[in-house]
Design a protein around this motif. Sequence first.
Motif, PDB file in Angstrom:
ATOM      1  N   VAL A 112       0.839  -1.202   0.000  1.00  0.00           N
ATOM      2  CA  VAL A 112       0.000   0.000   0.000  1.00  0.00           C
ATOM      3  C   VAL A 112       0.871   1.247   0.000  1.00  0.00           C
ATOM      4  CG1 VAL A 112      -1.632   1.351   1.390  1.00  0.00           C
ATOM      5  CG2 VAL A 112      -1.982  -1.104   1.073  1.00  0.00           C
ATOM      6  N   GLY A 113       0.532   2.203  -0.867  1.00  0.00           N
ATOM      7  CA  GLY A 113       1.297   3.444  -0.998  1.00  0.00           C
ATOM      8  C   GLY A 113       1.545   3.768  -2.450  1.00  0.00           C
ATOM      9  N   ALA A 114       2.620   4.488  -2.715  1.00  0.00           N
ATOM     10  CA  ALA A 114       2.963   4.907  -4.076  1.00  0.00           C
ATOM     11  C   ALA A 114       4.297   4.312  -4.493  1.00  0.00           C
ATOM     12  CB  ALA A 114       3.020   6.429  -4.158  1.00  0.00           C
ATOM     13  N   TRP A 115       4.392   3.903  -5.769  1.00  0.00           N
ATOM     14  CA  TRP A 115       5.598   3.316  -6.335  1.00  0.00           C
ATOM     15  C   TRP A 115       5.899   3.964  -7.673  1.00  0.00           C
ATOM     16  CZ3 TRP A 115       8.086  -0.833  -3.792  1.00  0.00           C
ATOM     17  CH2 TRP A 115       7.370  -1.369  -2.701  1.00  0.00           C
ATOM     18  N   LYS A 116       7.183   3.950  -8.039  1.00  0.00           N
ATOM     19  CA  LYS A 116       7.597   4.618  -9.272  1.00  0.00           C
ATOM     20  C   LYS A 116       8.592   3.748 -10.050  1.00  0.00           C
ATOM     21  CE  LYS A 116      10.041   8.849 -10.767  1.00  0.00           C
ATOM     22  NZ  LYS A 116      10.648  10.119 -10.272  1.00  0.00           N
ATOM     23  N   ALA A 117       8.441   3.735 -11.372  1.00  0.00           N
ATOM     24  CA  ALA A 117       9.401   3.072 -12.259  1.00  0.00           C
ATOM     25  C   ALA A 117       9.638   3.998 -13.447  1.00  0.00           C
ATOM     26  CB  ALA A 117       8.866   1.725 -12.728  1.00  0.00           C
ATOM     27  N   VAL A 118      10.868   4.018 -13.937  1.00  0.00           N
ATOM     28  CA  VAL A 118      11.227   4.885 -15.065  1.00  0.00           C
ATOM     29  C   VAL A 118      11.847   4.048 -16.166  1.00  0.00           C
ATOM     30  CG1 VAL A 118      12.601   6.848 -15.830  1.00  0.00           C
ATOM     31  CG2 VAL A 118      11.583   6.864 -13.546  1.00  0.00           C
ATOM     32  N   SER A 119      11.394   4.252 -17.395  1.00  0.00           N
ATOM     33  CA  SER A 119      11.946   3.586 -18.567  1.00  0.00           C
ATOM     34  C   SER A 119      12.126   4.622 -19.663  1.00  0.00           C
ATOM     35  CB  SER A 119      11.019   2.463 -19.039  1.00  0.00           C
ATOM     36  OG  SER A 119      11.521   1.854 -20.212  1.00  0.00           O
ATOM     37  N   GLY A 120      13.372   5.001 -19.929  1.00  0.00           N
ATOM     38  CA  GLY A 120      13.618   6.056 -20.907  1.00  0.00           C
ATOM     39  C   GLY A 120      12.986   7.355 -20.447  1.00  0.00           C
ATOM     40  N   GLU A 121      12.125   7.940 -21.274  1.00  0.00           N
ATOM     41  CA  GLU A 121      11.461   9.195 -20.925  1.00  0.00           C
ATOM     42  C   GLU A 121      10.103   8.969 -20.268  1.00  0.00           C
ATOM     43  OE1 GLU A 121      11.247  11.552 -24.428  1.00  0.00           O
ATOM     44  OE2 GLU A 121      13.416  11.915 -24.526  1.00  0.00           O
ATOM     45  N   THR A 122       9.745   7.707 -20.073  1.00  0.00           N
ATOM     46  CA  THR A 122       8.431   7.386 -19.512  1.00  0.00           C
ATOM     47  C   THR A 122       8.516   7.082 -18.023  1.00  0.00           C
ATOM     48  OG1 THR A 122       7.646   6.491 -21.619  1.00  0.00           O
ATOM     49  CG2 THR A 122       6.445   5.843 -19.638  1.00  0.00           C
ATOM     50  N   THR A 123       7.669   7.756 -17.240  1.00  0.00           N
ATOM     51  CA  THR A 123       7.536   7.492 -15.812  1.00  0.00           C
ATOM     52  C   THR A 123       6.236   6.738 -15.577  1.00  0.00           C
ATOM     53  OG1 THR A 123       8.770   9.461 -15.161  1.00  0.00           O
ATOM     54  CG2 THR A 123       7.279   8.536 -13.528  1.00  0.00           C
ATOM     55  N   THR A 139      -4.291   2.310  -9.087  1.00  0.00           N
ATOM     56  CA  THR A 139      -4.194   2.947 -10.398  1.00  0.00           C
ATOM     57  C   THR A 139      -2.755   2.839 -10.879  1.00  0.00           C
ATOM     58  OG1 THR A 139      -3.729   5.146  -9.483  1.00  0.00           O
ATOM     59  CG2 THR A 139      -6.036   4.630  -9.969  1.00  0.00           C
ATOM     60  N   VAL A 140      -2.586   2.779 -12.187  1.00  0.00           N
ATOM     61  CA  VAL A 140      -1.273   2.773 -12.822  1.00  0.00           C
ATOM     62  C   VAL A 140      -1.311   3.795 -13.950  1.00  0.00           C
ATOM     63  CG1 VAL A 140       0.447   1.444 -14.087  1.00  0.00           C
ATOM     64  CG2 VAL A 140      -0.961   0.320 -12.351  1.00  0.00           C
ATOM     65  N   THR A 141      -0.319   4.675 -14.008  1.00  0.00           N
ATOM     66  CA  THR A 141      -0.309   5.709 -15.047  1.00  0.00           C
ATOM     67  C   THR A 141       1.074   5.868 -15.639  1.00  0.00           C
ATOM     68  OG1 THR A 141      -2.072   6.915 -13.907  1.00  0.00           O
ATOM     69  CG2 THR A 141      -0.834   8.115 -15.571  1.00  0.00           C
ATOM     70  N   ASP A 142       1.126   5.972 -16.971  1.00  0.00           N
ATOM     71  CA  ASP A 142       2.351   6.273 -17.707  1.00  0.00           C
ATOM     72  C   ASP A 142       2.282   7.703 -18.212  1.00  0.00           C
ATOM     73  OD1 ASP A 142       3.162   3.677 -17.407  1.00  0.00           O
ATOM     74  OD2 ASP A 142       2.713   3.066 -19.461  1.00  0.00           O
ATOM     75  N   PHE A 143       3.386   8.454 -18.047  1.00  0.00           N
ATOM     76  CA  PHE A 143       3.439   9.811 -18.588  1.00  0.00           C
ATOM     77  C   PHE A 143       4.893  10.205 -18.800  1.00  0.00           C
ATOM     78  CE2 PHE A 143       3.481  10.061 -13.988  1.00  0.00           C
ATOM     79  CZ  PHE A 143       4.458  11.000 -13.701  1.00  0.00           C
ATOM     80  N   SER A 144       5.089  11.231 -19.610  1.00  0.00           N
ATOM     81  CA  SER A 144       6.415  11.810 -19.805  1.00  0.00           C
ATOM     82  C   SER A 144       6.398  13.212 -19.232  1.00  0.00           C
ATOM     83  CB  SER A 144       6.772  11.848 -21.290  1.00  0.00           C
ATOM     84  OG  SER A 144       5.924  12.758 -21.973  1.00  0.00           O
ATOM     85  N   ASP A 145       7.485  13.948 -19.405  1.00  0.00           N
ATOM     86  CA  ASP A 145       7.532  15.309 -18.879  1.00  0.00           C
ATOM     87  C   ASP A 145       6.460  16.202 -19.491  1.00  0.00           C
ATOM     88  OD1 ASP A 145       9.628  14.729 -17.231  1.00  0.00           O
ATOM     89  OD2 ASP A 145      11.171  15.510 -18.580  1.00  0.00           O
TER      90      ASP A 145
END
Length: 232
Positions: free
Chosen positions: A25-36, A47-53
Motif C-alpha cells: 500500500v502506498g505509491a511506487w515509481k518506475a522509469v523507462s527512458g522518458e516514460t515514468t 491505479t497505474v499511469t504512464d506519462f512523460s515530462d
Amino acid sequence: MKKLSIIFTLLLSFLGVLKAQNSPVGAWKAVSGETTSILLISPSWFTVTDFSDKNFIASYGGTWKAADGGETAVHITFNTANPSQAGQDATVPVGLENGHLITSAPGGGKQEWTRLDDGTGTLAGNWQMTAKEQDGKMNPITPGATQTFKMLSGTRFQWVVINVENGEFSDTGGGSYTFENGTYTEKIDFFSKDNARIGLALSFKGKVDGNNWDNNGLSPKGDVIHEVWSRP
C-alpha cells in the motif's frame, strides 16, 4: 498499448505480494527512458499511469483483494489504452525484494519499482466527489453511472472520471500533493485532456470532517473550485 499491456501484467504480479510479504500500500515509481510509471495502491483500489515530462500516455485501475492460496484478485475498472479490459478479472501470485518491487515482463526481463511512500496520511485513501459548487451554491451530486473518484497515497494523487457501469473513461489527472495547516496543494504531473496544465501547482483550503473532505480554491483561470469528497 503494448507497453500498458505489459505493465498490466506487471501490476498483477505486484499486487500478489500483500499476503506473502510487507504491504505494498502506498505509491511506487518506475522509469523507462522518458516514460515514468506511477502505481498508487490503497487497501482496496489501485491505479497505474504512464506519462512523460510533457504528455499523458495511458492509465488504468480498479479494485483488488486477497484471494485463496496467497494470490490476489484484481478487477479492472478502466483502461485508457485498452478499453476492452474494463470488467476483466484475474488472480496471480508473486514477490518483493529488498524493499523494491521486482516484476517480470512477458518473454523475460525485469522491472524494478521504487517506493515513494507507505500510503499513510490524513487524506490517504479513496474518495468520491459528492458535492460541487455551481453559481455560488453547493449542489449534491446525484449518484449515477458517471462518477468522479480521487485516490491519494501519502504524497501522490490521481482523480478519474469513469462510467462505473460500462467502464467508459472520460478524464484523469494526477501528480504530487501536500496537506499542511489546512492548505491542500497539488502539482500536476499528467492530465489526459490538457497537457498544457502539466507542471501547474494549485492550492486550496482543505478541511476534513469525519469522512468528508471540503476543498475550496481557484482554477488556473480564476474560476471557483469548491468540492466535497467523501470516503466510500
